[in-house]
Design an enzyme around this catalytic site. Structure first.
Site, mmCIF file in Angstrom:
data_model
loop_
_atom_site.group_PDB
_atom_site.id
_atom_site.type_symbol
_atom_site.label_atom_id
_atom_site.label_comp_id
_atom_site.label_asym_id
_atom_site.label_seq_id
_atom_site.Cartn_x
_atom_site.Cartn_y
_atom_site.Cartn_z
ATOM 1 N NE ARG A 62 -2.378 1.107 3.602
ATOM 2 C CZ ARG A 62 -2.230 0.151 4.522
ATOM 3 N NH1 ARG A 62 -2.685 -1.069 4.283
ATOM 4 N NH2 ARG A 62 -1.635 0.396 5.666
ATOM 5 C CE1 TYR A 118 -17.176 13.513 -14.657
ATOM 6 C CE2 TYR A 118 -15.837 13.436 -12.669
ATOM 7 C CZ TYR A 118 -16.639 12.804 -13.596
ATOM 8 O OH TYR A 118 -16.912 11.470 -13.464
ATOM 9 C CG ASP A 188 -9.546 18.086 -13.825
ATOM 10 O OD1 ASP A 188 -8.859 17.500 -14.689
ATOM 11 O OD2 ASP A 188 -10.603 17.625 -13.375
ATOM 12 C CE LYS A 213 -13.073 11.134 -18.170
ATOM 13 N NZ LYS A 213 -12.805 10.551 -16.821
#
Length: 388
Positions: A62, A118, A188, A213
């Site tokens: 982790r 978004y 972003d 994306k």
């Protein structure tokens, strides 16, 4: 096997190279005899860890993974080729965006966000921050409207171009104003990718994106990341990732890194195709509200041209109502009816079906792929004829 460490790799050989060369070589380990040039993913939950773990490059699954390290080195190289930077990979774009917001803000502080962001940022994340006692101020992306809300803010959050409306704000101007007031700036950069726009070079403190994306481009994985030049900010993001468990899988990280080799080729083709499609759609009477920041007639063009080197793969427009839009989508042969954007195969959707964006019922978000531009234009025009 050639193992990366927590120390940055020497990428002096990439100084001054072109974007395609950088994308193909970023994060690739030095050549070693009889080793693969691009090592496969490391699947493990723990490591052999004798003695004192202080200073060990890897301790637990982790905390870190060699496959993450290579990807993060590559992303840092792409986001900030001229200066050292630190990238932190997450399991998804929302994992990265949530980490930025929730690790940097405290109760009583204020964040300025885009009102047209978004929809998960504009809805879920804003509501979550408000529940934590963080003041959320919102203004549209266009016209740098967020400037008016900066006084007393801890963080300025930008999304440019905005999704799905494709408005653009001036990152340099807003970052300078925010820093004058003592605020951090996070951008972003999902739609542009670091080959289309580099927020860190434009004055931002953080560049963040959904790697799901255009960055990876094959619609086969979920991934996110944030990059910063300040190691202290990156350390806070790593701690947040560790404590929340928002870690990327090694296979996803490996696939993402592998996909970077074609990033320049894919995004250049997509940007050229998107511009060709936008120009064709301008001539259709059924199409209104057409937006693409690469169109000289677009209201965002002047600002976009000053900070973007390519204008992305997304074109948005409005058709005459919900039924017309759905007939149009059903008639398309090369373009999938799907959410998301940035894939090598074109897709489109009636964005209003989700209910989270302030768009008309006939609003279409079109993600332009790498097909031949003439074939895409023909498919879209034929579908418009059929829908009418």
């Amino acid at each position: 096997m050639n193992q990366p460490t927590d120390q940055p790799m020497d990428h002096a050989h990439l100084a001054g190279v072109g974007e395609g060369t950088r994308a193909a070589h970023a994060g690739v380990p030095p050549r070693a005899p009889y080793e693969p040039p691009f090592p496969g993913p490391v699947f493990t939950s723990h490591y052999h860890l004798p003695g004192d773990p202080a200073g060990a490059p890897y301790t637990y699954g982790r905390d870190g993974n060699p496959t993450w390290t290579r990807l993060e080195e590559a992303l840092a190289e792409l986001e900030s080729p001229g200066a050292p930077a630190h990238a932190v990979a997450f399991a998804s774009g929302m994992g990265a965006l949530s980490a930025v917001a929730l690790s940097l803000l405290r109760p009583g502080e204020a964040v300025v966000v885009p009102a047209d962001a978004y929809n998960l940022v504009g809805g879920v994340l804003r509501e979550q921050l408000a529940d934590y006692g963080i003041e959320v101020r919102a203004a549209p992306t266009a016209g740098d409207a967020q400037l008016a809300l900066l006084d007393g803010a801890r963080l300025l959050w930008l999304e440019t171009p905005s999704n799905p409306g494709l408005d653009v704000c001036d990152i340099r101007r807003l970052a300078a104003a925010a820093h004058e007031r003592g605020a951090l700036v996070a951008v972003d950069n999902t739609l542009a990718t670091p080959l289309g726009q580099r927020p860190l070079e434009l004055g931002a403190d953080l560049a963040m994106a959904s790697g799901t994306k255009a960055l990876t481009g094959h619609a086969d994985l979920l991934l996110g990341y944030a990059a910063a030049r300040d190691e202290a900010i990156a350390a806070r993001l790593r701690l947040w990732r560790k404590t929340t468990g928002a870690v990327p899988g090694p296979m996803e990280a490996w696939l993402a890194h592998r996909s970077l080799a074609t990033l320049e080729l894919r995004t250049a083709r997509q940007a050229a195709n998107a511009l060709a499609v936008a120009r064709a759609l301008r001539e259709r009477p059924e199409v209104s509200g057409l937006r693409h920041p690469g169109l000289a007639q677009d209201p965002a063009y002047a600002v976009a041209a000053g900070q973007m080197s390519r204008f992305g793969c997304v074109v948005s427009f409005t058709l005459p109502g919900r039924e017309f839009a759905e007939r149009f989508l059903a008639a398309l042969r090369l373009v999938d009816d799907a959410t998301s954007f940035g894939g090598v195969r074109s897709s489109a959707e009636r964005r209003g079906r989700w209910g989270g964006d302030a768009v008309p019922e006939g609003f279409i978000r079109l993600s332009v792929g790498v097909e031949d531009a003439a074939d895409l234009v023909a498919d879209l025009l034929r579908a418009l004829d059929t829908a009418g």
